[in-house]
Enzyme design. Structure first.
Site, short mmCIF file in Angstrom:
data_model
loop_
_atom_site.label_atom_id
_atom_site.label_comp_id
_atom_site.label_asym_id
_atom_site.label_seq_id
_atom_site.Cartn_x
_atom_site.Cartn_y
_atom_site.Cartn_z
N GLY A 27 0.81 -1.21 0.00
CA GLY A 27 0.00 0.00 0.00
C GLY A 27 0.84 1.26 0.00
O GLY A 27 2.02 1.24 -0.33
N HIS A 33 4.04 1.88 -8.24
CA HIS A 33 3.05 0.80 -8.11
C HIS A 33 2.04 0.85 -9.27
O HIS A 33 1.66 -0.18 -9.82
CB HIS A 33 2.26 0.94 -6.80
CG HIS A 33 3.08 0.76 -5.57
ND1 HIS A 33 3.34 1.78 -4.68
CD2 HIS A 33 3.68 -0.34 -5.04
CE1 HIS A 33 4.05 1.31 -3.67
NE2 HIS A 33 4.28 0.03 -3.86
N GLN A 155 14.92 -8.88 -3.53
CA GLN A 155 13.59 -9.50 -3.31
C GLN A 155 13.12 -10.19 -4.59
O GLN A 155 12.61 -11.32 -4.54
CB GLN A 155 12.61 -8.41 -2.89
CG GLN A 155 11.15 -8.84 -2.94
CD GLN A 155 10.20 -7.79 -2.38
OE1 GLN A 155 10.13 -7.60 -1.18
NE2 GLN A 155 9.47 -7.10 -3.25
N ARG A 189 8.74 4.79 1.26
CA ARG A 189 9.52 5.40 2.35
C ARG A 189 10.03 6.80 2.00
O ARG A 189 10.51 7.51 2.88
CB ARG A 189 10.67 4.48 2.76
CG ARG A 189 10.17 3.22 3.48
CD ARG A 189 11.29 2.45 4.17
NE ARG A 189 10.76 1.42 5.04
CZ ARG A 189 10.60 0.13 4.72
NH1 ARG A 189 10.94 -0.29 3.52
NH2 ARG A 189 10.11 -0.73 5.59
O1 PAF Z 1 7.75 -5.18 -2.05
C1 PAF Z 1 6.81 -5.15 -1.24
O2 PAF Z 1 6.02 -4.21 -1.22
C2 PAF Z 1 6.65 -6.29 -0.25
O3 PAF Z 1 7.89 -6.77 0.16
C3 PAF Z 1 5.75 -7.42 -0.76
C4 PAF Z 1 6.35 -8.10 -1.98
C5 PAF Z 1 4.39 -6.86 -1.12
C6 PAF Z 1 5.58 -8.48 0.32
O4 PAF Z 1 5.02 -7.95 1.47
#
Ligand code: PAF
Length: 292
Positions: A27, A33, A155, A189
């Protein structure tokens, strides 16, 4: 656009969908996003976005409590972007053994060794928390496609491994980082930064770009000293008031140290400006045949 809070309703809504593109988020959505949603729409007419601030990926000293929760505004943005469905579960929905204080999530994903370096070294347990929640979300949404930003480069590689090692029929798409006009990578952030810090923060990308340019302009017959380049990049940030966590040049495919045969590299950095920890990276090709 449907806004759904439980797994039961989610499954009900999605049961006849055969091509779901999924964008997991925490969020506090920004243009980065929304770009992921736009990419998702290019692949599917059913775009599911999850909004869940995952406690399992935050250490005790981190910003879980203050992480911005802006569901209403996020849903407005997603509706305008053309998302099909928003899944915004509660903590208890995602962690059925949550007792109001502890998650009691004793079954977790143990990520591969690449999760122990870089951000994983300074945030122990972080990638186990990420992999576990992504696995749970994949089990609930059952997408054919999942879209992640390359800003979280480590990630993204760990999620690719998750999908591969657990034989999940999901195609993972990594999307280039969206940046502000001064080069600063978009991040939830960034909202912690003052207006002045937001200007200063563009330096992170700038120093990484300079190091990449230095590497790429090196004559091919001269060996590259990556450690020296990492140190020089760190020094440059430190001299401008940043507290550097790491600057590292790695294989972009494995995050292993660069070997003689690697040509696909990435420079990654994490550093604090004031109290705000920012990350960034640039993937680049090492042209072994550069002759300038
Ligand atoms: O990148 C993110 O926003 C988070 O690490 C994710 C992949 C939604 C997992 O909580």
């Amino acid at each position: 656009m449907h806004i759904i809070h439980t797994a039961v309703e989610l499954r009900q809504r999605l049961k006849n969908q055969s091509n779901i593109a999924f964008v997991p988020t925490m969020g506090n959505l920004h243009a980065g996003h929304i770009h992921l949603v736009e990419i998702a729409k290019q692949h599917s007419s059913c775009v599911v976005v999850s909004i869940f601030v995952n406690p399992l990926q935050f250490a005790a000293n981190e910003d879980l409590a203050s992480y911005p929760r802006t569901l209403a505004a996020d849903c407005e943005k997603l509706k305008a972007a053309g998302a099909t469905l928003v899944f915004a579960p509660s903590v208890a929905e995602m962690y059925p053994d949550f007792d109001g204080v502890n998650l009691n999530q004793t079954m977790t994903i143990s990520p591969p060794p690449m999760a122990d370096i870089l951000c994983g070294a300074s945030r122990p347990g972080h990638f186990s928390g990420v992999a576990t929640i992504v696995m749970k979300l994949f089990n609930m949404v059952m997408p054919q496609l999942a879209i992640f930003g390359q800003k979280d480069f480590q990630q993204l590689l760990i999620i690719r491994q998750l999908v591969q090692q657990f034989n999940m029929p999901i195609k993972v798409i990594g999307v280039a980082t969206v940046r502000e006009s001064n080069g600063l990578a978009m991040s939830s952030r960034n909202g912690y930064l003052s207006a002045q810090q937001r200007q200063q923060a563009s330096l992170l990308h700038e120093v990484l770009q300079n190091t990449v340019a230095k590497i790429q302009s090196q004559p091919h017959n001269l060996p590259l000293n990556f450690q020296q380049l990492e140190q020089a990049t760190t020094d440059s940030l430190t001299s401008h008031g940043w507290a550097v966590d790491y600057v590292a040049i790695k294989s972009a495919l494995t995050l292993a140290p660069v070997s003689d045969t690697d040509t696909d590299l990435v420079i990654l950095a994490a550093a604090k400006l004031g109290n705000t920890r920012l990350i960034d990276n640039i993937e680049f090709l090492l042209n072994k045949y550069t002759t300038n």
